[in-house]
Design a protein around this motif. Structure first.
Motif, mmCIF file in Angstrom:
data_model
loop_
_atom_site.group_PDB
_atom_site.id
_atom_site.type_symbol
_atom_site.label_atom_id
_atom_site.label_comp_id
_atom_site.label_asym_id
_atom_site.label_seq_id
_atom_site.Cartn_x
_atom_site.Cartn_y
_atom_site.Cartn_z
ATOM 1 N N LEU A 61 0.834 -1.197 0.000
ATOM 2 C CA LEU A 61 0.000 0.000 0.000
ATOM 3 C C LEU A 61 0.875 1.257 0.000
ATOM 4 O O LEU A 61 0.633 2.190 -0.752
ATOM 5 N N ASP A 62 1.900 1.256 0.826
ATOM 6 C CA ASP A 62 2.871 2.351 0.832
ATOM 7 C C ASP A 62 4.113 1.872 0.094
ATOM 8 O O ASP A 62 4.937 1.135 0.645
ATOM 9 N N ARG A 63 4.252 2.271 -1.158
ATOM 10 C CA ARG A 63 5.361 1.779 -1.974
ATOM 11 C C ARG A 63 6.714 2.270 -1.460
ATOM 12 O O ARG A 63 7.726 1.629 -1.672
ATOM 13 N N ASP A 64 6.734 3.397 -0.764
ATOM 14 C CA ASP A 64 7.987 3.913 -0.218
ATOM 15 C C ASP A 64 8.361 3.227 1.097
ATOM 16 O O ASP A 64 9.520 3.267 1.516
ATOM 17 N N ASN A 65 7.386 2.617 1.743
ATOM 18 C CA ASN A 65 7.607 1.925 3.014
ATOM 19 C C ASN A 65 6.749 0.671 3.040
ATOM 20 O O ASN A 65 5.696 0.627 3.679
ATOM 21 N N PRO A 66 7.158 -0.391 2.319
ATOM 22 C CA PRO A 66 6.323 -1.587 2.147
ATOM 23 C C PRO A 66 5.936 -2.282 3.453
ATOM 24 O O PRO A 66 4.931 -3.003 3.477
ATOM 25 N N ASP A 67 6.701 -2.083 4.522
ATOM 26 C CA ASP A 67 6.387 -2.741 5.794
ATOM 27 C C ASP A 67 5.432 -1.930 6.654
ATOM 28 O O ASP A 67 5.055 -2.374 7.746
ATOM 29 N N ARG A 68 5.023 -0.774 6.194
ATOM 30 C CA ARG A 68 4.141 0.080 6.991
ATOM 31 C C ARG A 68 2.781 -0.587 7.184
ATOM 32 O O ARG A 68 2.190 -1.108 6.238
ATOM 33 N N ARG A 69 2.279 -0.552 8.420
ATOM 34 C CA ARG A 69 0.991 -1.155 8.737
ATOM 35 C C ARG A 69 0.016 -0.169 9.371
ATOM 36 O O ARG A 69 -1.184 -0.420 9.382
ATOM 37 N N ASP A 70 0.507 0.916 9.926
ATOM 38 C CA ASP A 70 -0.362 1.874 10.608
ATOM 39 C C ASP A 70 -0.760 3.011 9.670
ATOM 40 O O ASP A 70 0.104 3.686 9.104
ATOM 41 N N PHE A 71 -2.061 3.213 9.532
ATOM 42 C CA PHE A 71 -2.603 4.286 8.710
ATOM 43 C C PHE A 71 -3.695 4.981 9.521
ATOM 44 O O PHE A 71 -4.862 4.597 9.480
ATOM 45 N N ASP A 72 -3.277 5.949 10.298
ATOM 46 C CA ASP A 72 -4.181 6.664 11.205
ATOM 47 C C ASP A 72 -4.823 5.653 12.160
ATOM 48 O O ASP A 72 -4.126 4.959 12.873
ATOM 49 N N GLN A 73 -6.143 5.540 12.128
ATOM 50 C CA GLN A 73 -6.823 4.641 13.071
ATOM 51 C C GLN A 73 -7.031 3.243 12.489
ATOM 52 O O GLN A 73 -7.786 2.436 13.024
ATOM 53 N N LEU A 74 -6.319 2.940 11.407
ATOM 54 C CA LEU A 74 -6.436 1.640 10.758
ATOM 55 C C LEU A 74 -5.110 0.897 10.794
ATOM 56 O O LEU A 74 -4.047 1.500 10.654
ATOM 57 N N GLU A 75 -5.210 -0.423 10.936
ATOM 58 C CA GLU A 75 -4.045 -1.301 10.819
ATOM 59 C C GLU A 75 -4.190 -2.123 9.538
ATOM 60 O O GLU A 75 -5.177 -2.853 9.369
ATOM 61 N N LEU A 76 -3.236 -1.992 8.638
ATOM 62 C CA LEU A 76 -3.305 -2.717 7.369
ATOM 63 C C LEU A 76 -3.081 -4.201 7.584
ATOM 64 O O LEU A 76 -2.100 -4.615 8.194
ATOM 65 N N LEU A 77 -3.996 -5.012 7.046
ATOM 66 C CA LEU A 77 -3.865 -6.465 7.097
ATOM 67 C C LEU A 77 -3.523 -7.063 5.741
ATOM 68 O O LEU A 77 -3.052 -8.192 5.670
ATOM 69 N N GLY A 78 -3.767 -6.324 4.673
ATOM 70 C CA GLY A 78 -3.440 -6.835 3.343
ATOM 71 C C GLY A 78 -3.871 -5.869 2.255
ATOM 72 O O GLY A 78 -4.794 -5.063 2.437
ATOM 73 N N ALA A 79 -3.169 -5.938 1.127
ATOM 74 C CA ALA A 79 -3.503 -5.121 -0.041
ATOM 75 C C ALA A 79 -3.229 -5.947 -1.285
ATOM 76 O O ALA A 79 -2.181 -6.588 -1.385
ATOM 77 N N TRP A 80 -4.169 -5.926 -2.232
ATOM 78 C CA TRP A 80 -4.059 -6.766 -3.415
ATOM 79 C C TRP A 80 -4.574 -6.028 -4.650
ATOM 80 O O TRP A 80 -5.450 -5.162 -4.560
ATOM 81 N N ARG A 81 -4.052 -6.415 -5.806
ATOM 82 C CA ARG A 81 -4.575 -5.981 -7.098
ATOM 83 C C ARG A 81 -5.337 -7.153 -7.704
ATOM 84 O O ARG A 81 -4.813 -8.266 -7.793
ATOM 85 N N LEU A 82 -6.576 -6.927 -8.126
ATOM 86 C CA LEU A 82 -7.424 -7.975 -8.694
ATOM 87 C C LEU A 82 -7.563 -7.764 -10.193
ATOM 88 O O LEU A 82 -7.721 -6.636 -10.659
ATOM 89 N N SER A 83 -7.535 -8.856 -10.942
ATOM 90 C CA SER A 83 -7.722 -8.761 -12.389
ATOM 91 C C SER A 83 -8.292 -10.068 -12.911
ATOM 92 O O SER A 83 -8.155 -11.127 -12.285
ATOM 93 N N SER A 84 -8.916 -10.002 -14.070
ATOM 94 C CA SER A 84 -9.508 -11.191 -14.685
ATOM 95 C C SER A 84 -9.619 -10.989 -16.186
ATOM 96 O O SER A 84 -9.788 -9.854 -16.668
ATOM 97 N N ALA A 85 -9.536 -12.083 -16.911
ATOM 98 C CA ALA A 85 -9.753 -12.031 -18.352
ATOM 99 C C ALA A 85 -11.228 -11.882 -18.693
ATOM 100 O O ALA A 85 -11.580 -11.597 -19.838
ATOM 101 N N ASN A 86 -12.087 -12.069 -17.709
ATOM 102 C CA ASN A 86 -13.518 -11.895 -17.920
ATOM 103 C C ASN A 86 -13.815 -10.413 -18.133
ATOM 104 O O ASN A 86 -13.578 -9.583 -17.260
ATOM 105 N N GLY A 87 -14.321 -10.063 -19.302
ATOM 106 C CA GLY A 87 -14.545 -8.674 -19.649
ATOM 107 C C GLY A 87 -15.606 -7.982 -18.819
ATOM 108 O O GLY A 87 -15.721 -6.753 -18.855
#
Length: 317
Positions: A34-60
């Motif tokens: 999520l933070d490309r400059d700090n990939p290990d960062r987990r704290d975002f204000d009042q949120l704790e990051l548990l995961g981030a993903w990019r989704l894609s499909s060949a289904n139009g």
């Protein structure tokens, strides 16, 4: 606000929707920082990051996610081209089966309802309500979004902007429903919002108007109920100069009154250089005593945009 490319593709999808069969395909899931400059960062204000993903499909028909519900690893998302997208996700797999099907009951008038923007459900019966832009209507569906049960065009929504109407929908434990306009203006830079005393398809003519004041230059795009009874709202900003950003706010339904501007409190801000896009869909669930937030982006069916899925835990304060 839709990009012109997105609108063109939605029209293309709409033209072929009646003959498009239900389809099963594969969803690709790529972990991202999520933070490309700090990939290990987990704290975002009042949120704790548990995961981030990019989704894609060949289904139009995959993309355009505007609302979603996540329960125990099952994701049911709704696109703004009136398609239901379903898949299982445990946070670890790189591929999963994707099921895509047309939302039923949209071809009942001369101009079909295709811009399905908001969704909420009854936790007891499982029934679902979907808000549609352009027509500014609401439909009630079965729990699996497989059957349309009722339809209403509330008079209070008649003058909402065609492309900035019922953007966020919440069913409260006391039986009321809240529906937020994306950009129908109210006093003091607020947005119009409605209170339905019960099922909107039955009480659509009996509504009260209140006002939600989003952060400056932001618009509400989805909302969900928190376990403590507050309403969580994701607000989006886009401009050519500074790109996309999202702010999460909370409001207390006990402060909602007819004609009142309801104050909100910011709990997190997501903006570049964070790896975000047009963050539009929100879901909340409780797991192992924690409040889990899921946020997904609407790629507008634009190859220059991405479908991003974020998972956070809400820090208790």
């Amino acid at each position: 606000m839709r990009l012109l490319f997105g609108l063109a593709l939605i029209l293309l999808v709409s033209a072929s929707a009646a003959r498009a069969p239900d389809s099963d395909s594969t969803l690709r899931i790529e972990p991202i920082a999520l933070d490309r400059d700090n990939p290990d960062r987990r704290d975002f204000d009042q949120l704790e990051l548990l995961g981030a993903w990019r989704l894609s499909s060949a289904n139009g028909f995959f993309g355009g996610i505007s609302s979603m519900r996540v329960r125990d690893g099952h994701v049911m998302a709704l696109s703004d081209a009136a398609y239901v997208l379903e898949f299982q996700f445990d946070g670890r797999q790189r591929e999963t089966a994707l099921k895509v099907r047309q939302l039923p009951g949209i071809y009942t008038s001369r101009q079909p309802d295709l811009d399905s923007e908001s969704m909420t459900s009854d936790p007891v019966t499982g029934k679902m309500w979907v808000g549609f832009e352009y027509s500014n209507t609401i439909r009630r569906y079965s729990a699996d979004l497989g059957a349309k049960e009722a339809w209403v065009a509330p008079p209070a929504m008649k003058k909402w902007p065609e492309n900035q109407g019922p953007e966020a929908f919440v069913h409260l434990p006391d039986g009321r429903f809240l529906l937020f306009s994306e950009a129908s203006p109210g006093p003091d830079a607020s947005n119009e919002a409605l209170i339905f005393p019960g099922d909107p398809t039955r009480t659509g003519k009996n509504t009260d108007l209140f006002y939600y004041k989003p952060p400056p230059r932001f618009s509400p795009t989805d909302a969900a109920l928190l376990p403590d009874g507050r309403v969580l709202i994701v607000n989006r900003h886009f401009s050519i100069i500074d790109g996309v950003a999202a702010i999460l706010t909370v409001i207390d339904p006990r402060q909602i009154r007819k004609g009142r501007i309801v104050p909100s409190r910011t709990i997190a801000t997501l903006r570049p250089p964070l790896h975000i896009d047009n963050m539009e869909a929100l879901s909340v669930e409780q797991k192992d005593g924690r409040t889990i937030l899921w946020i997904a982006s609407d790629d507008n069916f634009n190859p220059l945009q991405q479908t991003i899925l974020l998972k956070f835990a809400l820090k208790e304060r």
